[in-house]
Design an enzyme around this catalytic site. Structure first.
Site, PDB file in Angstrom:
ATOM      1  N   GLN A  48       0.800  -1.225   0.000  1.00 50.06           N
ATOM      2  CA  GLN A  48       0.000   0.000   0.000  1.00 50.06           C
ATOM      3  C   GLN A  48       0.833   1.276   0.000  1.00 50.06           C
ATOM      4  OE1 GLN A  48      -2.672  -1.648   3.303  1.00 50.06           O
ATOM      5  NE2 GLN A  48      -4.150  -0.566   2.059  1.00 50.06           N
TER       6      GLN A  48
ATOM      7  N   ASN B 274      -1.939 -11.114   8.140  1.00 41.18           N
ATOM      8  CA  ASN B 274      -2.967 -10.108   8.348  1.00 41.18           C
ATOM      9  C   ASN B 274      -4.282 -10.550   7.713  1.00 41.18           C
ATOM     10  OD1 ASN B 274      -3.794  -7.248   9.041  1.00 41.18           O
ATOM     11  ND2 ASN B 274      -4.252  -7.284   6.850  1.00 41.18           N
TER      12      ASN B 274
ATOM     13  N   TYR C 233     -13.308  -2.277  12.209  1.00 44.05           N
ATOM     14  CA  TYR C 233     -13.713  -1.086  11.459  1.00 44.05           C
ATOM     15  C   TYR C 233     -15.168  -0.705  11.641  1.00 44.05           C
ATOM     16  CZ  TYR C 233      -9.264  -0.866   9.098  1.00 44.05           C
ATOM     17  OH  TYR C 233      -7.926  -0.728   8.839  1.00 44.05           O
TER      18      TYR C 233
ATOM     19  N   ARG D 184       3.389   0.003  13.076  1.00 43.16           N
ATOM     20  CA  ARG D 184       3.150  -1.315  12.468  1.00 43.16           C
ATOM     21  C   ARG D 184       3.390  -1.242  10.965  1.00 43.16           C
ATOM     22  NH1 ARG D 184      -2.366  -4.250  11.024  1.00 43.16           N
ATOM     23  NH2 ARG D 184      -1.472  -6.246  10.398  1.00 43.16           N
TER      24      ARG D 184
ATOM     25  N   TRP E 110      -5.373   3.020  11.652  1.00 43.74           N
ATOM     26  CA  TRP E 110      -5.131   2.744  10.238  1.00 43.74           C
ATOM     27  C   TRP E 110      -5.552   3.981   9.481  1.00 43.74           C
ATOM     28  CZ3 TRP E 110      -2.514  -0.921   7.748  1.00 43.74           C
ATOM     29  CH2 TRP E 110      -2.509  -0.807   6.356  1.00 43.74           C
TER      30      TRP E 110
ATOM     31  N   GLU F 161      -5.524   1.855  -1.471  1.00 46.56           N
ATOM     32  CA  GLU F 161      -6.550   1.132  -0.709  1.00 46.56           C
ATOM     33  C   GLU F 161      -7.131  -0.026  -1.546  1.00 46.56           C
ATOM     34  OE1 GLU F 161      -7.426   0.705   2.263  1.00 46.56           O
ATOM     35  OE2 GLU F 161      -9.394  -0.171   1.981  1.00 46.56           O
ATOM     36  N   TRP F 162      -6.266  -0.977  -1.906  1.00 42.10           N
ATOM     37  CA  TRP F 162      -6.657  -2.213  -2.586  1.00 42.10           C
ATOM     38  C   TRP F 162      -7.604  -1.933  -3.760  1.00 42.10           C
ATOM     39  CZ3 TRP F 162      -2.783  -4.777  -0.954  1.00 42.10           C
ATOM     40  CH2 TRP F 162      -2.374  -4.701   0.368  1.00 42.10           C
TER      41      TRP F 162
ATOM     42  N   HIS G 165       0.941  -9.326   4.463  1.00 47.18           N
ATOM     43  CA  HIS G 165      -0.227  -8.440   4.356  1.00 47.18           C
ATOM     44  C   HIS G 165      -0.686  -8.458   2.891  1.00 47.18           C
ATOM     45  CE1 HIS G 165      -2.332  -4.900   6.478  1.00 47.18           C
ATOM     46  NE2 HIS G 165      -2.935  -5.044   5.321  1.00 47.18           N
TER      47      HIS G 165
HETATM   48  C1  GAL Z   1      -7.958  -3.844   6.147  1.00 50.26           C
HETATM   49  C2  GAL Z   1      -6.569  -4.023   5.606  1.00 50.26           C
HETATM   50  C3  GAL Z   1      -5.814  -2.750   5.453  1.00 50.26           C
HETATM   51  C4  GAL Z   1      -6.664  -1.571   5.023  1.00 50.26           C
HETATM   52  C5  GAL Z   1      -7.980  -1.518   5.765  1.00 50.26           C
HETATM   53  C6  GAL Z   1      -8.911  -0.428   5.322  1.00 50.26           C
HETATM   54  O1  GAL Z   1      -8.758  -4.903   5.733  1.00 50.26           O
HETATM   55  O2  GAL Z   1      -5.820  -4.862   6.440  1.00 50.26           O
HETATM   56  O3  GAL Z   1      -4.738  -3.001   4.609  1.00 50.26           O
HETATM   57  O4  GAL Z   1      -6.744  -1.469   3.671  1.00 50.26           O
HETATM   58  O5  GAL Z   1      -8.632  -2.739   5.682  1.00 50.26           O
HETATM   59  O6  GAL Z   1      -9.849  -0.864   4.404  1.00 50.26           O
END
Ligand code: GAL
Length: 469
Positions: A16, A162, A307, A73, A417, A424-425, A118
């Site tokens: 990322q 992760n 989240y 981290r 985070w 963001e993927w 990750h």
């Molecule tokens: C998690 C992931 C992170 C980040 C976060 C926010 O699933 O570990 O890399 O992208 O979501 O969507």
């Protein structure tokens, strides 16, 4: 309000932020491949350059210091260290990069928490079957031993894998994460199983060969929403919420913390559904072998990524269709009173974290807990003065304080985070989770603190000063 040794952190992941996807001998990972394919990621963006932390690490360190973090981290890119995924060939430039990062952190009195995996499997290993293949567990174990050996004198907190849930489900059932496979109802269970085996092997390796000398702790980061029944008095809703928790948090936490095997409700549902559908080879949920290192007891702390929260109700089983949703027979719904901010899946529910922490304490025998990820994103019109996100961090950290003080949960640390806006993927750069804004149009990738970053820094300095014994 917070214990003296409480870890105040922020997190990132290699793919990322690093960029340098081909720099200095790095091998490709499945995310490089996935992003270079058509129509996989928002705007066909990729992490080729990302925040360019491979070259700009010192800028990240400045951000870390500006926040006053006690912990940071980060994840290691497997393919940067071992370009073909195996220890046959070590990329010394990769080793030097991470050694410098870790040394710089320690020189600034910041403790690293290091994630070995990750989401970014070396492509060479995907070509041999990836996480669906049983052999991946021993390859991961070799990589883990290499990392413990090479960096273990500098690291006290390790995360093996992760979010195995996300890798398994989004990468192999939904196909929206690398490697982009859509094999519903089958591959995710296999991948989850091999990840648990891989994690367990690595934990045992640390335990047997490195723990005495290096004195660190090892766990895996488990993501879970807080899930509660749609109606508090409906038995069907209550059962649906329990099933849903079993299929997410329980899938990985039960084997490691409770029985060495999957939750009973998951086992019985998948077995029954497999039989009904006449699947070849029996249940699609694999069994652990007694000839392999035990999975039970392979976590020195509970690492939680939280989240959001959902209400749960029965349903979701699309007739006889093979998929995880039909196995668990429940579906989640958004509670209209919980505001959605940033991305569509992210209802902002700070009190859900407190409830989940209490659930973890009660269900998993009061483990030490690190909240290894928690955050809230912005999309669309950019706001440096991100008032809502500042409030979110204030509210959330108060919920953590209540979990410690009023519910007696043994929370040892909190990692926001993310340190930086990053890739963001599947959402590319359209979703920003950073405490620092990154200007992706600027070759220098300039970093600017958000109001939420300033707010977090203030809280850290306040709570560090007033820390109780
Ligand atoms: C998690 C992931 C992170 C980040 C976060 C926010 O699933 O570990 O890399 O992208 O979501 O969507």
């Amino acid at each position: 309000m917070f214990p003296r040794e409480f870890a105040w952190g922020a997190g990132t992941a290699a793919y990322q932020i690093e960029g340098g996807w081909q720099a200095d001998g790095k091998g490709p990972s499945i995310w490089d491949t996935f992003c270079h394919e058509k129509a996989r990621v928002f705007g066909e963006q990729n992490g080729d350059e990302a925040c360019n932390s491979y070259e700009l690490w010192e800028k990240d360190l400045e951000c870390i210091q500006q926040l006053g973090l006690t912990h940071y981290r980060l994840s290691l890119s497997w393919a940067r260290l071992l370009p073909d995924g195996t220890t046959r060939h070590v990329n010394q430039k990769g080793v030097q990069y991470y050694r410098k990062v870790l040394d710089d952190l320690l020189a600034c009195s910041v403790s690293p928490m290091v994630t070995l995996y990750h989401f970014d499997l070396p492509q060479a290993l995907q070509d041999q079957g990836g996480w669906k293949s049983a052999g991946m567990a021993t390859l991961f174990d070799s990589y883990a031993k290499f990392c413990f050996q090479t960096f273990g004198d500098r690291v006290k907190l390790w995360i093996t894998i992760n979010e195995p849930y996300v890798c398994a489900k989004l990468g192999h059932e939904d196909g929206i994460h690398a490697p982009g496979l859509k094999e519903p109802g089958v591959a995710a269970y296999l991948v989850g199983h091999n990840m648990l085996r891989a994690h367990a092997m690595a934990w045992h390796s640390y335990n047997s060969f490195y723990r005495t000398k290096q004195k660190g702790a090892v766990s895996l980061a488990i993501n879970s929403d807080w899930l509660e029944p749609s109606s508090a008095d409906g038995a069907a809703d209550i059962a649906a919420a329990e099933r849903q928790l079993a299929f997410t948090l329980g899938w990985f936490a039960w084997p490691v913390f409770v029985t060495g095997d999957y939750p009973e409700v998951m086992r019985s549902s998948v077995d029954a559904q497999s039989e009904k559908l006449g699947c070849d080879g029996g249940s699609r949920l694999p069994s652990f072998s007694e000839d392999e290192p035990a999975v039970l007891g392979t976590a020195d702390f509970f690492a939680l990524n939280y989240y959001t929260s959902r209400k749960v109700t029965p349903g979701g089983g699309r007739g006889e269709v093979l998929c995880m949703t039909s196995d668990r027979g429940s579906r989640d719904v958004l509670d209209p009173s919980w505001p959605i901010c940033g991305v569509s899946w992210l209802a902002v529910v700070p009190h859900g974290l407190r409830k989940l922490l209490k659930y973890i304490k009660d269900t998993f025998n009061n483990p030490a807990v690190y909240i290894t990820e928690n955050g809230f994103s912005q999309v669309g019109q950019l706001q440096i003065e991100d008032v809502q996100r500042s409030e979110f961090y204030r509210d959330t950290i108060l919920e953590v304080a209540k979990a410690i003080q009023e519910d007696g949960v043994d929370v040892r640390g909190y990692f926001a985070w993310s340190l930086l806006d990053n890739f963001e993927w599947a959402d590319g750069f359209s979703v920003r989770f950073g405490l620092f804004h990154v200007d992706f149009t600027d070759a220098r990738r300039s970093r600017t603190i958000y109001q939420s970053g300033r707010e977090y820094a203030k809280m850290i300095s306040k709570y560090k000063c007033g820390q109780s014994e």
